[in-house]
Enzyme design. Structure first.
Site, PDB file in Angstrom:
ATOM      1  N   ALA A 101      31.222  43.346  48.224  1.00  0.00           N
ATOM      2  CA  ALA A 101      32.169  43.514  49.321  1.00  0.00           C
ATOM      3  C   ALA A 101      33.482  44.024  48.738  1.00  0.00           C
ATOM      4  CB  ALA A 101      32.380  42.175  50.004  1.00  0.00           C
ATOM      5  N   GLY A 161      27.743  41.373  47.340  1.00  0.00           N
ATOM      6  CA  GLY A 161      27.155  42.012  48.513  1.00  0.00           C
ATOM      7  C   GLY A 161      26.214  43.153  48.137  1.00  0.00           C
ATOM      8  N   GLU A 164      23.000  41.465  47.557  1.00  0.00           N
ATOM      9  CA  GLU A 164      22.512  41.001  48.874  1.00  0.00           C
ATOM     10  C   GLU A 164      21.915  42.165  49.661  1.00  0.00           C
ATOM     11  OE1 GLU A 164      26.334  39.185  49.792  1.00  0.00           O
ATOM     12  OE2 GLU A 164      25.325  37.249  49.988  1.00  0.00           O
ATOM     13  N   GLU A 189      30.254  35.924  42.918  1.00  0.00           N
ATOM     14  CA  GLU A 189      31.289  35.466  43.861  1.00  0.00           C
ATOM     15  C   GLU A 189      32.056  34.243  43.388  1.00  0.00           C
ATOM     16  OE1 GLU A 189      28.276  36.503  44.679  1.00  0.00           O
ATOM     17  OE2 GLU A 189      28.308  37.686  46.513  1.00  0.00           O
TER      18      GLU A 189
HETATM   19  N1  T1G Z   1      36.252  45.538  45.709  1.00  0.00           N
HETATM   20  C1  T1G Z   1      37.361  46.304  45.578  1.00  0.00           C
HETATM   21  N2  T1G Z   1      37.722  46.898  44.427  1.00  0.00           N
HETATM   22  C2  T1G Z   1      36.918  46.714  43.371  1.00  0.00           C
HETATM   23  C3  T1G Z   1      35.745  45.935  43.439  1.00  0.00           C
HETATM   24  C4  T1G Z   1      35.413  45.335  44.680  1.00  0.00           C
HETATM   25  N3  T1G Z   1      34.327  44.573  44.834  1.00  0.00           N
HETATM   26  N4  T1G Z   1      35.165  45.936  42.222  1.00  0.00           N
HETATM   27  C5  T1G Z   1      35.938  46.708  41.434  1.00  0.00           C
HETATM   28  N5  T1G Z   1      36.986  47.177  42.125  1.00  0.00           N
HETATM   29  C6  T1G Z   1      38.044  48.087  41.630  1.00  0.00           C
HETATM   30  C7  T1G Z   1      38.877  47.457  40.513  1.00  0.00           C
HETATM   31  O1  T1G Z   1      39.943  46.702  41.048  1.00  0.00           O
HETATM   32  C8  T1G Z   1      39.352  48.686  39.763  1.00  0.00           C
HETATM   33  O2  T1G Z   1      40.426  49.246  40.482  1.00  0.00           O
HETATM   34  C9  T1G Z   1      38.176  49.649  39.902  1.00  0.00           C
HETATM   35  O3  T1G Z   1      37.404  49.184  41.029  1.00  0.00           O
HETATM   36  C10 T1G Z   1      37.267  49.697  38.684  1.00  0.00           C
HETATM   37  O4  T1G Z   1      36.912  48.366  38.325  1.00  0.00           O
HETATM   38  C11 T1G Z   1      29.581  39.553  50.945  1.00  0.00           C
HETATM   39  C12 T1G Z   1      31.684  38.178  49.540  1.00  0.00           C
HETATM   40  C13 T1G Z   1      31.962  46.436  39.245  1.00  0.00           C
HETATM   41  C14 T1G Z   1      31.542  45.446  36.972  1.00  0.00           C
HETATM   42  O5  T1G Z   1      32.860  40.373  42.279  1.00  0.00           O
HETATM   43  O6  T1G Z   1      32.866  42.957  38.394  1.00  0.00           O
HETATM   44  O7  T1G Z   1      30.376  40.814  47.605  1.00  0.00           O
HETATM   45  O8  T1G Z   1      42.257  48.885  38.843  1.00  0.00           O
HETATM   46  O9  T1G Z   1      38.202  48.307  36.176  1.00  0.00           O
HETATM   47  O10 T1G Z   1      35.080  47.562  34.052  1.00  0.00           O
HETATM   48  O11 T1G Z   1      28.660  37.996  49.470  1.00  0.00           O
HETATM   49  O12 T1G Z   1      34.817  45.797  38.712  1.00  0.00           O
HETATM   50  O13 T1G Z   1      41.048  51.060  38.963  1.00  0.00           O
HETATM   51  O14 T1G Z   1      42.546  50.345  40.842  1.00  0.00           O
HETATM   52  O15 T1G Z   1      36.656  46.425  36.835  1.00  0.00           O
HETATM   53  O16 T1G Z   1      33.670  49.402  35.116  1.00  0.00           O
HETATM   54  C15 T1G Z   1      31.434  40.573  44.594  1.00  0.00           C
HETATM   55  C16 T1G Z   1      33.746  42.762  41.040  1.00  0.00           C
HETATM   56  C17 T1G Z   1      32.448  40.785  45.680  1.00  0.00           C
HETATM   57  C18 T1G Z   1      32.366  42.582  41.555  1.00  0.00           C
HETATM   58  C19 T1G Z   1      33.098  47.409  37.270  1.00  0.00           C
HETATM   59  N6  T1G Z   1      31.570  41.595  43.600  1.00  0.00           N
HETATM   60  N7  T1G Z   1      33.858  43.902  40.180  1.00  0.00           N
HETATM   61  O17 T1G Z   1      33.770  47.119  36.065  1.00  0.00           O
HETATM   62  O18 T1G Z   1      35.747  48.734  36.190  1.00  0.00           O
HETATM   63  S1  T1G Z   1      32.385  39.517  46.869  1.00  0.00           S
HETATM   64  C20 T1G Z   1      32.296  41.423  42.504  1.00  0.00           C
HETATM   65  C21 T1G Z   1      33.450  43.914  38.900  1.00  0.00           C
HETATM   66  C22 T1G Z   1      31.026  39.840  47.776  1.00  0.00           C
HETATM   67  C23 T1G Z   1      29.420  39.136  49.505  1.00  0.00           C
HETATM   68  C24 T1G Z   1      30.617  38.810  48.759  1.00  0.00           C
HETATM   69  C25 T1G Z   1      33.755  45.114  38.084  1.00  0.00           C
HETATM   70  C26 T1G Z   1      32.579  46.086  37.905  1.00  0.00           C
HETATM   71  P1  T1G Z   1      41.651  49.941  39.741  1.00  0.00           P
HETATM   72  P2  T1G Z   1      36.954  47.877  36.818  1.00  0.00           P
HETATM   73  P3  T1G Z   1      34.549  48.249  35.278  1.00  0.00           P
END
Ligand code: T1G
Length: 708
Positions: A63, A107, A110, A130
């Site tokens: 998400a 997500g 999911e 999450e």
């Molecule tokens: N949403 C918005 N921005 C995100 C994002 C996300 N989920 N993931 C990464 N970014 C942005 C980040 O801030 C950065 O921005 C750029 O993308 C590159 O990321 C319904 C509720 C995917 C392994 O927790 O673990 O789904 O600083 O520098 O090292 O149940 O990002 O460049 O402006 O980290 O290659 C669950 C979180 C959400 C994944 C990539 N998902 N992200 O790593 O690059 S909750 C997460 C990561 C959810 C559902 C629920 C990592 C990555 P900027 P980066 P990277």
């Protein structure tokens, strides 16, 4: 159709591509696009199967975390609800194959699990991370994952949050095939194999949900682990509850249970704090006056001066990142000791299964011991890690200036000394910088990069980039005494000691902060780090102490008695041969005596006062540092405290925590302390100003960013 999602066709196979760079987050528009595509696929008689794939570097990373704040503050339109969309995909009359590369996280996983099949590239990873954001999966992840992977693994993935790699996902049944070579081509072949055949729906697969007897043990063990490793956090417990719901409720009821737990977590301070940390860790790498395209210095080899605890750990950090190290010490015995420690650390890592023997051998081979500076002639960077004394450091930097090639970075691992003064021992202050590692340097994630007056922008940018290469989080700080982390740690530990002098017991002080969530209490931390370290620094700075200012009474005297902490078997506590702490009545008696001699009044001290005194001491000093510009943003301070000082992640760091308490309340308490304990508690002018303006530290950061 939304511009974030494209639908194309290759004969009888439909291809849905998500294009929402950088990580294909499920931002508004993406679920709508997928929903429209599924409608069309369902209706199109020529389509026999569909593939859903991510454009660019990854499948779907989850998400859109940026949207969460809008959801909790009620500002966002929710768009197509994600949970019903997943049911819609699962109910599609044609098989939907999810083609995964990069990361299918949150997500994203999911979404993948709602497909009828999943194929992945060999480097793909899947996970439900999450909990690391203080929430739990919110779109049936806790219900579908146990159905695919079994209860044991699902609990672990949802409660701990670590991703798994494609080969493990295949073994567990989360993905059905690994595609070597081009993912889309492989997915097409797979789609043609399964087209026209009855497709399995994950939500109807109950065969892996286990038995009540076996599950009871799994959940009990998971709760015990969460209690130990994720102390004070609500999300891991909620994640376990949600997976447990999958084992005794219908899929629909399980989803409802998950929704309730998800919402409780999402609206909590904990999740807001952890999301602040997620973005903060990325924010700290952005330095306003150093553009992203600043040319970097290639660091392909390094020298480390000093083979003691810090030098050895630093050498291991570089070796672990594949960078060869020349490790120098002044005498053979010290060098031998240092290498023996490194060898022992690697052996322990192999024993614990962290490294393979081969990896450890290769890393060890990258560390070349030396007794002379001659080996530093060709290195790209040197990190000095000798004893903390200005004269010695200057002497080392004079030598480095003499031997190192032009353009080599000359870094000091000083934890308190003036980087500009160190740089003055060279003819090239633009190449000099501080790199303050935290002990043990091969383990701790924090690296304070200390900007000297003359440090070149390319030198700073290189060190910030290097921190990532070393698996660390680099935070740029200014050159003040103690920099950011240790400067704040001073008042924090000072208050801990004052509280003991005023009547709190040693264990009560440590317990109050441990209960707050700190990894260790402040007095036990002193014993771990070695009380002699601060003692030596205080001797160096004694001339700066203000006459009449209250100073802690105990630690210098404990050191004079040879009680340096764990390493000498005694400090604030006594230690057994396994370094387990034992309360020491002798210390309590001595402190009482010293306090009464100094006229410190004895009284009852509550756990709440202990936590407030210590934590607000951090906040007040942090505010000064911010105002003086030694930290760029309040979030930089938070990231330092989370990664270097054991501050609890679910509280977001000291400055964020102060925002969540409310700055007016924090200021009021600080003024109370000022009234009782004097000018050491004078509130930081920035704190007063923010309260007057009705602002927070987060507002300060926003303003700062807007100005840069
Ligand atoms: N949403 C918005 N921005 C995100 C994002 C996300 N989920 N993931 C990464 N970014 C942005 C980040 O801030 C950065 O921005 C750029 O993308 C590159 O990321 C319904 C509720 C995917 C392994 O927790 O673990 O789904 O600083 O520098 O090292 O149940 O990002 O460049 O402006 O980290 O290659 C669950 C979180 C959400 C994944 C990539 N998902 N992200 O790593 O690059 S909750 C997460 C990561 C959810 C559902 C629920 C990592 C990555 P900027 P980066 P990277």
């Amino acid at each position: 159709m939304s511009e974030l999602v494209q639908l194309t066709k290759d004969n009888d196979i439909a291809i849905i591509t998500i294009n929402n760079p950088p990580v294909n987050a499920l931002s508004p528009g993406v679920p709508e696009g997928i929903s429209d595509a599924i409608e069309q696929i369902d209706k199109d008689p020529n389509v026999r199967a569909a593939i859903l794939i991510g454009g660019g570097r990854t499948f779907v990373a989850g998400a859109d975390i940026k949207e969460f704040g809008k959801i909790t503050s009620g500002q966002t339109r929710r768009g197509v609800a994600f949970l019903p969309l997943l049911l819609r995909i699962e109910d599609c009359s044609k098989p939907v194959i999810m083609a995964i590369h990069g990361t299918a996280f949150g997500g994203g996983l999911e979404l993948a699990m709602a497909g009828h099949y999943r194929v992945g590239s060999p480097t793909a990873q899947v996970g439900q991370p999450e909990v690391k954001l203080g929430i739990i999966p919110g779109a049936a992840g806790t219900q579908r994952l146990p159905r695919l992977a079994g209860v044991l693994k699902a609990v672990e993935m949802c409660a701990v949050g670590n991703p798994i790699k494609a080969d493990e996902a295949l073994k567990l049944g989360i993905i059905d095939r690994i595609i070597e070579g081009d993912l889309l081509t492989g997915a097409m072949a797979f789609a043609r194999e399964v087209a026209g055949k009855p497709a399995p729906k994950t939500r109807e697969r109950n065969e892996k949900l286990g038995t009540p007897e076996r599950n009871a043990g799994i959940f009990a063990a998971a709760r015990e682990l969460a209690d130990k490793k994720q102390r004070g956090m609500m999300a891991p417990v909620a994640a376990i509850d949600a997976v447990e719901a999958a084992t005794h409720l219908s899929f629909e009821e399980g989803c409802q249970a998950e929704q309730k737990l998800f919402t409780d977590c999402l609206f909590s301070d904990q999740s807001k704090s952890m999301i602040h940390v997620f973005f903060g860790e990325r924010e700290v790498s952005k330095i306003p006056d150093i553009p992203k395209d600043t040319p970097l210095i290639a660091v392909n080899s390094v020298g480390v001066v000093g083979a003691g605890t810090m030098g050895g750990g630093i050498a291991m950090s570089f070796a672990n990142a594949g960078i060869p190290v020349a490790l120098k010490d002044a005498d053979q015995a010290a060098l031998d000791r240092g290498l023996a420690t490194i060898r022992k650390n690697y052996a322990n890592s192999v024993k614990r299964g962290r490294f393979t023997q081969q990896f450890a051998d290769e890393r060890m081979a990258l560390i070349k011991p030396t007794l002379t500076y001659d080996d530093f002639q060709s290195v790209d960077m040197v990190i000095e890690a000798v004893f903390e004394g200005m004269e010695l450091k200057k002497q080392v930097f004079g030598e480095l200036d003499r031997v190192c090639k032009a353009g080599a970075i000359l870094a000091s691992n000083t934890s308190t000394l003036n980087v500009d003064e160190i740089a003055s021992a060279t003819s090239r202050p633009e190449s000099v910088i501080g790199t303050h590692f935290f002990s043990p340097a091969n383990v701790m994630r924090l690296l304070e990069v200390v900007r000297g007056r003359a440090s070149g922008k390319n030198v700073i940018a290189t060190c910030m980039g290097l921190s990532k290469k070393l698996g660390k989080v680099g935070v740029l700080v200014g050159n003040c005494r103690g920099f950011v982390g240790n400067r704040m740690f001073g008042p924090y530990r000072r208050e801990a000691q004052f509280l003991v002098e005023e009547g709190a017991s040693v264990e009560a002080v440590d317990k109050a902060l441990y209960d707050f969530g700190m990894a260790m209490g402040p007095l036990a931390t002193g014993d771990l780090a070695g009380l002699d370290v601060g003692w030596r620094i205080r001797k160096e700075y004694r001339h700066l102490e203000k006459p009449g200012e209250r100073q802690p009474l105990a630690e210098d005297r404990l050191c004079e008695m040879g009680r340096y902490g764990q390493k000498t078997g005694a400090g604030w506590y006594k230690y057994d041969e396994n370094r387990r702490p034992i309360l020491d009545a002798e210390v309590a008696d001595m402190v009482r005596k010293w306090a009464s001699e100094a006229g410190v009044e004895q009284r009852q001290v509550s756990p709440e006062e202990i936590a407030d005194r210590c934590i607000y001491a951090l906040v007040n000093e942090g505010a000064r540092i911010l105002e003086e510009g030694y930290a760029l943003r309040s979030v930089d301070i938070d990231i330092i405290y989370l990664n270097g000082y054991g501050f609890p992640v679910h509280r977001g760091g000291p400055m964020w925590y102060a925002d969540t308490v409310g700055l007016p309340k924090v200021l009021e308490r600080i003024r109370e302390f000022q009234k009782h304990h004097g000018e050491l508690w004078a509130p930081a002018p920035l704190l007063v100003q923010l309260v007057e303006q009705g602002k927070t530290f987060a507002d300060f950061d926003k303003k700062h960013l807007a100005a840069s």
